[in-house]
Design a protein around this motif. Structure first.
Motif: not given
Length: 206
Positions: A18-21, A29-33, A50-51
């Protein structure tokens, strides 16, 4: 080395998808994930490398879900053309074919995850390109099988190439994603579907 805490892998991958979409790969970012999944940075690196590793596994999961969703195209020869019709109409609603992902806030976000990543990363990332092609192949294979059923039932010209027709219909569905994301009305998108269905080659005796 400390062991990563236990977590629900599917939940993490769905949340990351959902975040990548929403933000794209480069905009995430990794923090977003970490914020989206509730999994710490260290655990993300330990579990997924990692991402990029999260993206690859999210795409692999999406491909598997597509396979399950495409089972709706299977069935008896009679009714195959109607199943193709429903497949096309599904795109008008602007929801992912793998619809166990919760609804997205807009059509652009809800469009095919594999297509979105392929457009962003393309041939610059061979692993993403391969996974995107796997996703397209899953859909095209199921559509081609349904086309063959419609051919056996006498609804589509038996001399037509079912694989070519499958990729034609897949291209139309992905095109509807784009046109719909640009704000065109459901009526226009439905008209595209009906025109596409009418263009399928019919047996010469009809």
């Amino acid at each position: 080395m400390a062991r990563p805490r236990s977590f629900d892998r599917d939940h993490v991958l769905h949340a990351a998808e959902r975040q990548f979409r929403t933000s794209g790969f480069n905009g995430t970012s990794v923090d977003d994930i970490s914020a989206a999944t509730g999994l710490g940075r260290g655990s993300l690196y330990a579990a997924f490398d990692g991402k990029h590793g999260v993206l690859l596994q999210a795409m692999a999961g999406y491909s598997a879900r597509l396979g399950s969703a495409m089972e709706a195209l299977a069935g008896p020869d009679q009714g195959a053309l109607e199943r193709l019709h429903r497949f096309l109409l599904h795109a008008v609603d602007g929801v992912p074919l793998a619809d166990d992902v919760p609804p997205a806030p807009d059509r652009a976000t809800a469009a095919c995850f594999a297509a979105k990543m392929a457009l962003e990363l393309g041939a610059s990332d061979p692993e993403v390109e391969r996974l995107a092609n796997d996703c397209f192949s899953v859909v095209a294979t199921a559509v081609a099988a349904c086309v063959r059923a419609a051919q056996r039932n006498g609804d589509i010209d038996p001399d037509a190439d079912p694989d070519n027709l499958a990729y034609l219909l897949l291209t139309i569905v992905r095109g509807i994603d784009v046109v719909g994301a640009c704000g065109h009305s459901p009526a226009r998108l439905t008209s595209i579907v009906e025109s596409a269905l009418a263009l399928l080659p019919r047996p010469h005796h009809r």
